[in-house]
Write an enzyme that holds these catalytic residues in place. Sequence first.
Site, PDB file in Angstrom:
ATOM      1  N   LYS A  34       0.836  -1.206   0.000  1.00 56.06           N
ATOM      2  CA  LYS A  34       0.000   0.000   0.000  1.00 56.06           C
ATOM      3  C   LYS A  34       0.864   1.247   0.000  1.00 56.06           C
ATOM      4  CE  LYS A  34      -3.747  -0.640   2.396  1.00 56.06           C
ATOM      5  NZ  LYS A  34      -4.326  -0.958   3.719  1.00 56.06           N
ATOM      6  N   ARG A  77      -3.165   3.010   8.489  1.00 61.75           N
ATOM      7  CA  ARG A  77      -3.458   1.853   7.632  1.00 61.75           C
ATOM      8  C   ARG A  77      -2.300   0.873   7.663  1.00 61.75           C
ATOM      9  NH1 ARG A  77      -4.600   4.669   1.925  1.00 61.75           N
ATOM     10  NH2 ARG A  77      -5.919   2.815   1.630  1.00 61.75           N
ATOM     11  N   GLY A  90      -6.059 -10.556   6.568  1.00 62.49           N
ATOM     12  CA  GLY A  90      -6.043 -10.927   7.980  1.00 62.49           C
ATOM     13  C   GLY A  90      -5.558  -9.816   8.899  1.00 62.49           C
ATOM     14  N   MET A 105      -4.861  -5.791  10.522  1.00 60.14           N
ATOM     15  CA  MET A 105      -5.671  -4.818  11.256  1.00 60.14           C
ATOM     16  C   MET A 105      -6.556  -4.010  10.317  1.00 60.14           C
ATOM     17  SD  MET A 105      -4.593  -1.442  13.300  1.00 60.14           S
ATOM     18  CE  MET A 105      -4.894  -0.415  11.876  1.00 60.14           C
ATOM     19  N   ARG A 129      -3.547  -1.401  -6.451  1.00 59.07           N
ATOM     20  CA  ARG A 129      -2.789  -2.648  -6.334  1.00 59.07           C
ATOM     21  C   ARG A 129      -3.189  -3.548  -7.503  1.00 59.07           C
ATOM     22  NH1 ARG A 129      -6.082  -4.667  -1.030  1.00 59.07           N
ATOM     23  NH2 ARG A 129      -8.090  -4.158  -1.862  1.00 59.07           N
ATOM     24  N   HIS A 154     -16.349  -8.320   0.919  1.00 57.95           N
ATOM     25  CA  HIS A 154     -15.318  -9.225   1.436  1.00 57.95           C
ATOM     26  C   HIS A 154     -15.514 -10.640   0.887  1.00 57.95           C
ATOM     27  CE1 HIS A 154     -13.622 -12.014   4.500  1.00 57.95           C
ATOM     28  NE2 HIS A 154     -12.616 -11.152   4.454  1.00 57.95           N
ATOM     29  N   SER A 177      11.401 -44.321 -15.612  1.00 53.52           N
ATOM     30  CA  SER A 177      10.322 -43.446 -15.171  1.00 53.52           C
ATOM     31  C   SER A 177      10.409 -43.396 -13.657  1.00 53.52           C
ATOM     32  CB  SER A 177       8.972 -44.010 -15.622  1.00 53.52           C
ATOM     33  OG  SER A 177       7.948 -43.215 -15.084  1.00 53.52           O
ATOM     34  N   CYS A 222       6.409 -40.208 -13.051  1.00 51.92           N
ATOM     35  CA  CYS A 222       4.977 -40.436 -12.921  1.00 51.92           C
ATOM     36  C   CYS A 222       4.675 -40.384 -11.428  1.00 51.92           C
ATOM     37  CB  CYS A 222       4.573 -41.772 -13.526  1.00 51.92           C
ATOM     38  SG  CYS A 222       5.460 -43.190 -12.881  1.00 51.92           S
ATOM     39  N   TYR A 265       9.973 -35.833 -19.793  1.00 52.57           N
ATOM     40  CA  TYR A 265       8.537 -35.607 -19.650  1.00 52.57           C
ATOM     41  C   TYR A 265       8.103 -35.770 -18.197  1.00 52.57           C
ATOM     42  CZ  TYR A 265       7.790 -40.679 -19.288  1.00 52.57           C
ATOM     43  OH  TYR A 265       7.809 -41.976 -18.879  1.00 52.57           O
TER      44      TYR A 265
HETATM   45  P1  ADP Z   1      -7.647  -2.278   3.365  1.00 51.87           P
HETATM   46  O1  ADP Z   1      -6.242  -2.736   3.409  1.00 51.87           O
HETATM   47  O2  ADP Z   1      -8.587  -3.114   4.154  1.00 51.87           O
HETATM   48  O3  ADP Z   1      -8.116  -2.000   1.984  1.00 51.87           O
HETATM   49  P2  ADP Z   1      -7.293   0.549   3.675  1.00 51.87           P
HETATM   50  O4  ADP Z   1      -6.114   1.021   4.434  1.00 51.87           O
HETATM   51  O5  ADP Z   1      -7.191   0.618   2.215  1.00 51.87           O
HETATM   52  O6  ADP Z   1      -7.684  -0.893   4.171  1.00 51.87           O
HETATM   53  O7  ADP Z   1      -8.513   1.406   4.178  1.00 51.87           O
HETATM   54  C1  ADP Z   1      -9.832   1.069   3.922  1.00 51.87           C
HETATM   55  C2  ADP Z   1     -10.583   2.241   3.386  1.00 51.87           C
HETATM   56  O8  ADP Z   1     -10.438   3.357   4.240  1.00 51.87           O
HETATM   57  C3  ADP Z   1     -10.093   2.737   2.055  1.00 51.87           C
HETATM   58  O9  ADP Z   1     -10.724   2.110   1.013  1.00 51.87           O
HETATM   59  C4  ADP Z   1     -10.496   4.163   2.066  1.00 51.87           C
HETATM   60  O10 ADP Z   1     -11.783   4.308   1.539  1.00 51.87           O
HETATM   61  C5  ADP Z   1     -10.497   4.519   3.503  1.00 51.87           C
HETATM   62  N1  ADP Z   1      -9.349   5.373   3.785  1.00 51.87           N
HETATM   63  C6  ADP Z   1      -8.112   5.003   4.143  1.00 51.87           C
HETATM   64  N2  ADP Z   1      -7.316   6.073   4.302  1.00 51.87           N
HETATM   65  C7  ADP Z   1      -8.095   7.151   4.040  1.00 51.87           C
HETATM   66  C8  ADP Z   1      -7.850   8.550   4.026  1.00 51.87           C
HETATM   67  N3  ADP Z   1      -6.666   9.051   4.299  1.00 51.87           N
HETATM   68  N4  ADP Z   1      -8.882   9.344   3.705  1.00 51.87           N
HETATM   69  C9  ADP Z   1     -10.087   8.823   3.423  1.00 51.87           C
HETATM   70  N5  ADP Z   1     -10.388   7.543   3.423  1.00 51.87           N
HETATM   71  C10 ADP Z   1      -9.396   6.695   3.730  1.00 51.87           C
HETATM   72 MG    MG Z   2      -7.832  -0.727   0.772  1.00 49.77          MG
END
Ligand code: ADP
Ligand code: MG
Length: 876
Positions: A8, A78, A87, A89, A334, A451, A760, A827, A847
């Site tokens: 990210k 984030r 998985g 936070m 991504r 999700h 083989s 095999c 093979y």
């Molecule tokens: P994940 O890894 O679960 O995608 P993110 O870090 O991307 O988590 O955050 C989830 C959501 O939070 C993002 O899709 C975005 O909409 C919102 N978000 C994260 N950072 C910001 C920010 N600085 N301003 C506004 N929204 C944010």
């Molecule tokens: Mg995200």
Amino acid sequence: MKNLLGGKGANLAEMSNLGIPVPPGFTISTEVCTYYYDNGEIYPDTLKDEVIAALAKVEETLGRTFGSIDDPLLVSVRSGARASMPGMMDTILNLGLNDLSVEGLAKRSNDPRFAYDSYRRFIQMYSNVVLGIEHHNFEEILEEAKDDKGVHLDTDLAADDWKKVIARYKDKVKEVLGHPFPQDVHEQLWGAIGAVFGSWMNQRAITYRRLHDIPGSWGTAVNVQAMVFGNMGDDCSTGVCFTRNPSTGDHEFYGEFLVNAQGEDVVAGIRTPQQITIEGKQAQNSNLPAMEECQPEVFKELNAIRHKLEAHYRDMQDMEFTVQQGRLWMLQTRTGKRTTKAALKIAVDMAREGLITRKEAIRRIDPVSLDQLLHPTLDPKAARTVLARGLPASPGAASGRVVFSAEDAENWVNVRKEKVILVRVETSPEDIGGMHVSEGILTTRGGMTSHAAVVARGMGTPCVAGAGEIRVDHAARQMKVAGQILSEGDVITLDGSTGEVFLGAVPTIQPEMTGDFATLMEWVDTIRTLKIRANAETPQDAATARKFGAEGIGLCRTEHMFFDPRRIIAMREMILAETEEGRRSALSKLLPYQRQDFIELFEIMRGLPVTIRLLDPPLHEFLPHTEAEIAEVAKEAGVDPALIRARNIALHESNPMLGHRGCRLGITYPEIYEMQARAIFEAAVHVSRETGRSVVPEVMIPLVGARKELDLLKAAIDKEAQAVFSEQNYAVKYLVGTMIELPRAALMAGEIAETAAFFSFGTNDLTQTTFGMSRDDSGPFLEVYRARGIYERDPFASLDQAGVGELIRIAAERGRVTRPGLKLGICGEHGGDPASISFCQSAGLDYVSCSPYRVPIARLAAAQAALGEGTSSGTA
Ligand code: ADP
Ligand code: MG
Ligand code: MG
């Protein structure tokens, strides 16, 4: 810089460098996480000052101050590992709000509703993620507030309502924790940073890493980023979009957004999202306006960014954005997860567009993911009762018993050994274990980017999302739909390609290899050097193998041909016979069957090589063992049951895997192999004469450990061949070779190759005999061994390259010194495993042979092995 900044953080920096609007922020690197865990969970000394300095820079850029009561800077915190990890936070938004700064925000924005909504969101998220207070505490307060006011949507609450909610939230925190919600914004910030690092070692993250082979040593980064707001009114929104359609791979802009919303609102499915494009709106039958219609300027800008990012990353991107008062901000990009079908289409299209090379296209497909396309789909002719419709979130068809929690799913699968469909209102990362064991996933809420949808696509599990007609009652373990009540254990079928849900099990049909799949396979075949054969003994298996592009049969196990009810009688008669004469007479009854089997195989394989292994298992496997069966067989064969019992006792072995089997049978009962050889040659002569096509059978002798064994048996086979050829007055070419499945055979390969025309590697037995470990008995302790890191992988699933692989290298090398053109193959289970295939390439094999359904996987894996690297960006 993904390794240092996490996916990210690296991509946020990259977008910023490309001139794309990204809210300012900074990244605490993965090295800090590694340091933290290497040093008893403390931070490096310099971290505090560096964070304060970085924050000051953000403050300066925006002209706002963190914690200010006039014009506060708010941030999101984030997590971001190298590989995206559901998985981890949850992101915390709106950090920096407290009782005072919220007033500043209200004044500055001139929108108190927005300010208090943001504050309550923050308290809710922070309390949950950092302070560990369960969601439902807050959900209940929120529901009550809405009920009191008689409204249904969060957006119907006004500033004063939110103020009351906030007061109650804070009381709740105090009640649960015994101390108040933190008002100091720096305490908030460090609490959130600590929670991100802490989450690296939480159970969900550990499970996810285990399932996806992500090392614990990688660590996560933390991104601190200035907030932008999608919840400031109707000119604000937040959304998720893809540069191409992640389900079909079509080259179209695809995405969803919600007006006046924040963060995960889209993914959480709290309201039905709107489509980005008019086309998408039509496809979804939505009556809400598309962004293309209601915010054309923003749409244009977003579409331009879409093109820019895809051209830059040269792969399909999954992007998150927020629009604040008409201004677009990008929050993430991504490489997008996609279905296998989409992965193939995107790779083939991008190669044709010139964006990537064909080789890159080949590298981008995870061979194992092809499995998804090699599985059955619903039989269009089958009768069906539609229960409900939802979104086609992840393709494929699946039937199973309904369960209503991840835990129940794991129970039904692991304990009761049943197939299940997991039915939830929506899924969350805690459900990951249950989702993994389920055949299909059904949710009643949420969109294509929910999700459930995203995770199911990644797992290749069929998923129908947002089937709103279904009412789920978790507590009663029931669902109500179309006037019916289904309880836990009832069977339903999902079609993740159409979004339909059916009552009962609907029959399925076999897959075909067409379109982009076929195209990529053509490209693959121009690159690979390893040949791919299949393990097949029935005409049906052989036909499937050919359909999927097998270039021959690498292993035809003849014993499978003796279990047919009519044949087993003659087989048992042979085993029960006490003289050679008796055996020969029984074998002569088997000969026509066996010959007919080979005729069919040779005809289907149309001149492709067919390796036939002579009888391998110990004879007692063919005898009846229970008293009832013994009585029945005795009657059929016209013998005394006592004879069968006596024969059973005589043939009993305490260690059958290492007993009287393989070529040891051929040595002690030469007439068995003679009959089989005769059947092979008569069939080969017949087919060759009838079709005019050359048939070159490869006769394979199992479990050889000494050259002498092979010498004796080859002489007998040659003699039988000569006899058949002169009787028929027609000769065919043939080879006699051996399996290498004992360590001794590998070591003596130089000598053995003097007689054997091919080797083989029977890696199932070679693994058993090298490890001194039975495949059938190793389950319980191997589990412990893997958990304790003694053997990282199950050596029966993926070849042990260090040990067993070394024996293969030795045998290949010694064999080829004796006989330079020696044909080498493998095999066994490993022939369809990409890592093992890559090993076979490096060991110089000619093979690999695998099960018919894995042939396409093996073809692709072989091409990737020839290219010298694994997948560059998989679909996993
Ligand atoms: P994940 O890894 O679960 O995608 P993110 O870090 O991307 O988590 O955050 C989830 C959501 O939070 C993002 O899709 C975005 O909409 C919102 N978000 C994260 N950072 C910001 C920010 N600085 N301003 C506004 N929204 C944010
Ligand atoms: Mg995200
Ligand atoms: Mg074997």
